[in-house]
Design a protein around this motif. Structure first.
Motif, PDB file in Angstrom:
ATOM      1  N   UNK A  32      69.137  15.076  30.399  1.00  0.00           N
ATOM      2  CA  UNK A  32      68.200  14.203  31.109  1.00  0.00           C
ATOM      3  C   UNK A  32      68.869  12.951  31.662  1.00  0.00           C
ATOM      4  N   UNK A  33      69.772  12.352  30.882  1.00  0.00           N
ATOM      5  CA  UNK A  33      70.405  11.115  31.325  1.00  0.00           C
ATOM      6  C   UNK A  33      71.206  11.267  32.607  1.00  0.00           C
ATOM      7  N   UNK A  34      72.192  12.168  32.636  1.00  0.00           N
ATOM      8  CA  UNK A  34      72.972  12.325  33.869  1.00  0.00           C
ATOM      9  C   UNK A  34      72.153  12.850  35.036  1.00  0.00           C
ATOM     10  N   UNK A  35      71.125  13.675  34.759  1.00  0.00           N
ATOM     11  CA  UNK A  35      70.269  14.143  35.850  1.00  0.00           C
ATOM     12  C   UNK A  35      69.513  12.977  36.489  1.00  0.00           C
ATOM     13  N   UNK A  36      68.994  12.089  35.644  1.00  0.00           N
ATOM     14  CA  UNK A  36      68.309  10.910  36.181  1.00  0.00           C
ATOM     15  C   UNK A  36      69.297   9.999  36.908  1.00  0.00           C
ATOM     16  N   UNK A  37      70.517   9.869  36.348  1.00  0.00           N
ATOM     17  CA  UNK A  37      71.544   9.055  37.001  1.00  0.00           C
ATOM     18  C   UNK A  37      71.919   9.589  38.373  1.00  0.00           C
ATOM     19  N   UNK A  38      71.922  10.908  38.536  1.00  0.00           N
ATOM     20  CA  UNK A  38      72.196  11.556  39.820  1.00  0.00           C
ATOM     21  C   UNK A  38      71.173  11.095  40.860  1.00  0.00           C
ATOM     22  N   UNK A  39      69.889  11.130  40.467  1.00  0.00           N
ATOM     23  CA  UNK A  39      68.839  10.728  41.408  1.00  0.00           C
ATOM     24  C   UNK A  39      68.940   9.248  41.747  1.00  0.00           C
ATOM     25  N   UNK A  40      69.314   8.422  40.778  1.00  0.00           N
ATOM     26  CA  UNK A  40      69.475   6.989  41.024  1.00  0.00           C
ATOM     27  C   UNK A  40      70.573   6.748  42.058  1.00  0.00           C
ATOM     28  N   UNK A  41      71.677   7.478  41.944  1.00  0.00           N
ATOM     29  CA  UNK A  41      72.771   7.335  42.907  1.00  0.00           C
ATOM     30  C   UNK A  41      72.316   7.740  44.303  1.00  0.00           C
ATOM     31  N   UNK A  42      71.580   8.845  44.403  1.00  0.00           N
ATOM     32  CA  UNK A  42      71.098   9.283  45.720  1.00  0.00           C
ATOM     33  C   UNK A  42      70.144   8.250  46.320  1.00  0.00           C
ATOM     34  N   UNK A  43      69.311   7.662  45.475  1.00  0.00           N
ATOM     35  CA  UNK A  43      68.384   6.636  45.971  1.00  0.00           C
ATOM     36  C   UNK A  43      69.130   5.421  46.514  1.00  0.00           C
ATOM     37  N   UNK A  44      70.369   5.235  46.059  1.00  0.00           N
ATOM     38  CA  UNK A  44      71.211   4.137  46.539  1.00  0.00           C
ATOM     39  C   UNK A  44      72.091   4.559  47.705  1.00  0.00           C
ATOM     40  N   UNK A  45      71.927   5.801  48.144  1.00  0.00           N
ATOM     41  CA  UNK A  45      72.676   6.290  49.299  1.00  0.00           C
ATOM     42  C   UNK A  45      74.043   6.842  48.963  1.00  0.00           C
ATOM     43  N   UNK A  46      74.284   7.205  47.703  1.00  0.00           N
ATOM     44  CA  UNK A  46      75.587   7.723  47.299  1.00  0.00           C
ATOM     45  C   UNK A  46      75.434   9.100  46.659  1.00  0.00           C
TER      46      UNK A  46
END
Length: 486
Positions: A32-46
């Motif tokens: 769950x942690x890295x999956x959520x982190x993935x979405x956070x990065x995409x939301x920041x444009x990365x």
């Protein structure tokens, strides 16, 4: 019967939704942690890599950072799930943004979980539709849906931040659309569905690529067998090119990126090296390890610590195997049954399962973790085979009409499976593994969702046990060719 199958899928969705809405963030469980982190990065444009650190912005993402702090080793503080294509995470971006705007971090967690839960529920429904497509019997389709809805992995995996639900649903839809082409012929609508579903499958998880390639090959072969002419060859190759080309154009860039960054399309070797994984044995050792296969099968329906429920799935396997044996004997003695069935559909499901298992065996042999959710793509074949086995026994019982008793047994068996699923669900949410609650989670609202799901399950059973209607495709009179043969 379709309405009853939809209601069963809603029942499964309600159980997963409860977990999604109430359970605290499980940083490492289900990734769950890295999956959520993935979405956070995409939301920041990365677009992250497997070495990109999970965000440490405790102000915007306190739940994620809180879980991050429990990881002492550096590799687990990275987005190691960045080897997956980004589609699921792109769909999650609105929830990441909403969580920040509303200053409600649980919105991201629940939103990402519900995407997975909805995908898992669609997968349950698609299992039933595939079962009907290959057997043309509504009772079998309903029972296969019931088998799938009782799968404990749906409660555990379906209620967490993961891409498995969407991936399995897309893969199953690709299989369903392909089987319809094999059974009913090529049409623009069916081919478009194969191509679009394949793009979603390949854009969500790497095994979807295997499904796309297999379905493209199956379409080409089926069309070539029907028409050997030059026009037929061109038509077959063109259809296959569309079925595989659209997903390739939509997602191929990501797998090329993985090759450039890590040396292979799935970054498997890089991840095994990142976590210092050692090989578990040779490919042959894993393939012939009977205890592993039994454990995998049981874990689909029984959580690791709920050993008391194993007897249910063992009985299920014995009854279904006995029924399949009865079916083989009957057809050997009496010849093919009058009931229509799709040999091509069965072959596609079987080859698809073999390809998925071969890929999984190689992964485990190299040192990968044999997670139960990796077997979810097999559910169309597994649940359909179980349903066929049960119905084979019902068909030899000389009481009432064949279809009436089939519908009654399908309803009763599904009711038992539903009770079992709820007992597993209750065990799970009451167990020591269900640690903590999400901040501001409303358990009463989640309980109402489960209550509504239970009601849907009860209505589904009553609908299935109701008056029998004819669902099988109309067969042409003997001696007269079918329309597509004229």
């Amino acid at each position: 019967m379709f309405a009853a199958m939809v209601l069963l899928a809603i029942f499964a969705l309600s159980l997963s939704s409860y977990v999604a809405m109430t359970r605290s963030l499980q940083y490492q469980t289900r990734d769950e942690g890295p999956n959520a982190g993935y979405a956070v990065e995409l939301a920041s444009g990365r677009l992250p890599t497997i070495d990109t650190p999970v965000t440490t912005d405790a102000g915007r993402h306190p739940l994620l950072v809180g879980g991050l702090r429990t990881m002492e080793d550096e590799p687990h503080r990275h987005i190691w799930t960045a080897n997956h294509p980004p589609l699921y995470y792109l769909l999650s971006v609105p929830f990441v943004v909403a969580a920040g705007e509303l200053d409600a971090p649980q919105v991201m967690v629940v939103g990402m979980r519900l995407i997975n839960a909805v995908g898992s529920a669609l997968g349950v429904l698609l299992v039933g539709l595939i079962a009907f497509e290959v057997t043309r019997r509504a009772a079998i389709a309903f029972l296969a849906t019931g088998f799938s809805a009782s799968c404990a992995v749906l409660v555990a995996a379906g209620g967490h931040i993961a891409n498995d639900g969407l991936a399995v649903a897309a893969s199953s839809l690709t299989l369903l659309a392909t089987i319809r082409i094999l059974n009913r012929g090529l049409s623009p609508g069916r081919l478009t569905l194969v191509a679009l579903a394949g793009a979603v499958a390949a854009g969500t998880k790497a095994p979807g690529v295997l499904t796309v390639v297999l379905c493209g090959a199956a379409i080409a072969m089926a069309l070539l067998l029907r028409d050997h002419s030059r026009r037929g060859v061109i038509r077959a190759l063109a259809a296959s090119a569309v079925a595989t080309g659209v997903p390739a154009l939509a997602t191929g860039w990501f797998y090329v990126r993985n090759i450039v960054l890590y040396g292979d399309p799935t970054a498997t070797d890089a991840l095994l090296d990142k976590f210092d994984r050692e090989p578990n044995g040779s490919w042959w050792q894993i393939l012939t390890d009977g205890s592993l296969w039994v454990d995998w099968y049981e874990r689909l329906w029984v959580p690791l610590l709920a050993e008391g429920y194993v007897v249910v799935v063992d009985v299920l396997a014995v009854v279904s195997a006995a029924g399949l044996l009865v079916l083989v004997v009957r057809r050997t003695v009496a010849g093919p049954a009058d009931q229509p069935s799709s040999a091509a559909g069965w072959l596609l499901l079987t080859v698809h399962a073999a390809v998925i298992l071969a890929n999984l065996v190689g992964f485990v042999a190299d040192g990968g973790n044999p997670n139960d959710r990796y077997l979810m793509p097999l559910m169309p074949l597994l649940a359909t085979a179980f349903a066929v086995g049960v119905m084979a026994i019902v068909d030899v019982i000389p009481v009432g009409s064949r279809e009436s008793r089939a519908h009654l047994v399908a309803a009763v068996t599904t009711c038992v499976l539903g009770v079992y699923a709820f007992l597993i669900f209750h065990w799970f949410i009451s167990s020591v593994t269900y640690v903590g609650r999400l901040p501001n989670s409303e358990s009463r609202g989640a309980e109402l969702v489960v209550a509504a799901g239970l009601l849907c399950g009860v209505v589904a059973v009553f609908l299935a046990a109701g008056p029998v209607r004819t669902y099988a495709a109309q067969q042409p009179p003997r001696g007269r060719p079918a329309p597509h043969q004229r």
